[in-house]
Design a protein around this motif. Structure first.
Motif, PDB file in Angstrom:
ATOM      1  N   GLU A  50       4.617  84.066  49.208  1.00  0.00           N
ATOM      2  CA  GLU A  50       3.597  85.109  49.300  1.00  0.00           C
ATOM      3  C   GLU A  50       3.217  85.622  47.907  1.00  0.00           C
ATOM      4  O   GLU A  50       2.038  85.797  47.590  1.00  0.00           O
ATOM      5  CB  GLU A  50       4.111  86.270  50.160  1.00  0.00           C
ATOM      6  CG  GLU A  50       3.052  87.315  50.421  1.00  0.00           C
ATOM      7  CD  GLU A  50       3.549  88.419  51.353  1.00  0.00           C
ATOM      8  OE1 GLU A  50       3.033  89.544  51.249  1.00  0.00           O
ATOM      9  OE2 GLU A  50       4.458  88.153  52.169  1.00  0.00           O
ATOM     10  N   GLU A  51       4.208  85.832  47.052  1.00  0.00           N
ATOM     11  CA  GLU A  51       3.966  86.297  45.681  1.00  0.00           C
ATOM     12  C   GLU A  51       3.168  85.249  44.898  1.00  0.00           C
ATOM     13  O   GLU A  51       2.225  85.566  44.184  1.00  0.00           O
ATOM     14  CB  GLU A  51       5.293  86.568  44.973  1.00  0.00           C
ATOM     15  CG  GLU A  51       5.146  86.952  43.519  1.00  0.00           C
ATOM     16  CD  GLU A  51       6.493  87.038  42.824  1.00  0.00           C
ATOM     17  OE1 GLU A  51       6.514  86.818  41.598  1.00  0.00           O
ATOM     18  OE2 GLU A  51       7.510  87.298  43.484  1.00  0.00           O
ATOM     19  N   THR A 100      -0.503  85.122  46.218  1.00  0.00           N
ATOM     20  CA  THR A 100      -1.233  86.339  45.856  1.00  0.00           C
ATOM     21  C   THR A 100      -1.620  86.326  44.386  1.00  0.00           C
ATOM     22  O   THR A 100      -2.778  86.558  44.030  1.00  0.00           O
ATOM     23  CB  THR A 100      -0.399  87.590  46.172  1.00  0.00           C
ATOM     24  OG1 THR A 100      -0.099  87.598  47.567  1.00  0.00           O
ATOM     25  CG2 THR A 100      -1.150  88.856  45.814  1.00  0.00           C
ATOM     26  N   LYS A 101      -0.639  86.034  43.512  1.00  0.00           N
ATOM     27  CA  LYS A 101      -0.922  86.020  42.073  1.00  0.00           C
ATOM     28  C   LYS A 101      -1.951  84.933  41.742  1.00  0.00           C
ATOM     29  O   LYS A 101      -2.884  85.157  40.974  1.00  0.00           O
ATOM     30  CB  LYS A 101       0.349  85.802  41.271  1.00  0.00           C
ATOM     31  CG  LYS A 101       0.078  85.809  39.791  1.00  0.00           C
ATOM     32  CD  LYS A 101       1.321  85.843  38.958  1.00  0.00           C
ATOM     33  CE  LYS A 101       0.879  85.897  37.506  1.00  0.00           C
ATOM     34  NZ  LYS A 101       1.855  86.005  36.560  1.00  0.00           N
ATOM     35  N   ASN A 143       8.994  82.886  45.755  1.00  0.00           N
ATOM     36  CA  ASN A 143       8.479  83.552  46.936  1.00  0.00           C
ATOM     37  C   ASN A 143       7.031  83.101  47.166  1.00  0.00           C
ATOM     38  O   ASN A 143       6.153  83.323  46.339  1.00  0.00           O
ATOM     39  CB  ASN A 143       8.573  85.062  46.715  1.00  0.00           C
ATOM     40  CG  ASN A 143       8.007  85.872  47.867  1.00  0.00           C
ATOM     41  OD1 ASN A 143       7.303  85.342  48.725  1.00  0.00           O
ATOM     42  ND2 ASN A 143       8.316  87.148  47.876  1.00  0.00           N
ATOM     43  N   GLY A 188       5.878  81.096  41.268  1.00  0.00           N
ATOM     44  CA  GLY A 188       6.224  82.512  41.215  1.00  0.00           C
ATOM     45  C   GLY A 188       7.542  82.731  40.515  1.00  0.00           C
ATOM     46  O   GLY A 188       8.254  81.804  40.153  1.00  0.00           O
TER      47      GLY A 188
END
Length: 170
Positions: A142-143, A146-147, A140, A135
């Motif tokens: 979570e980022e 997700t991506k 991060n 990321g």
């Protein structure tokens, strides 16, 4: 449309007349009708208004397909594009890459993550990995996840269609 159906009926009637003429003049063990070559079959079975263009390389293929589409589906004739560049059409459009990608067990994602696709007798298993992708700005988690998952979801759909996979997909 009614016009397309009328064109099909006209074409098929002419084709039948040709077959009937051959049947009356030829002796046994003669081919009365054969499927057209691969290029015509692809255009006949797949090429429709959903395609923005059909790129054709080679003079013979161009002449044959232009005549065929002009006769069978003249509304699609303007979507035929003749490839005249010196570079190979497959290389220029990265078709070779896509074929390799479609056959490889590991499929790379744009962010650096990857998929591993395994077929078993009972199911298809797709493993999603973030790889070296961490990321932007500090990594991060979570980022990153997700991506990676968004890219993976889009690529998995492409791969399932490309590889003609179905059944239980985990």
């Amino acid at each position: 449309s009614e016009e397309e159906l009328a064109r099909d009926v006209t074409r098929l009637s002419a084709q039948w007349e040709d077959i009937d003429k051959k049947a009356q003049t030829m002796t046994a063990h003669a081919l009365l009708y054969g499927e057209p070559d691969l290029t015509i079959r692809v255009v006949r079975d797949i090429f429709n208004e959903d395609f923005a263009q059909l790129v054709i390389s080679g003079d013979d293929a161009w002449d044959e397909l232009q005549a065929y589409v002009g006769h069978v589906a003249p509304d699609l004739a303007d979507r035929l594009v003749r490839w005249t560049d010196e570079q190979d059409v497959f290389a220029a459009n990265r078709v070779d890459e896509q074929i390799a990608k479609g056959l490889d067990r590991k499929v790379w994602l744009p962010s650096g993550g990857y998929l591993v696709i395994d077929r078993t007798e009972a199911m298809v298993v797709v493993d999603v990995n973030t790889g070296k992708f961490t990321g932007k700005g500090g990594g991060n988690l979570e980022e990153t996840v997700t991506k990676n998952n968004i890219e993976a979801a889009e690529e998995i759909v492409r791969q399932l269609r490309l590889r003609d996979l179905g059944g239980i997909i985990v």
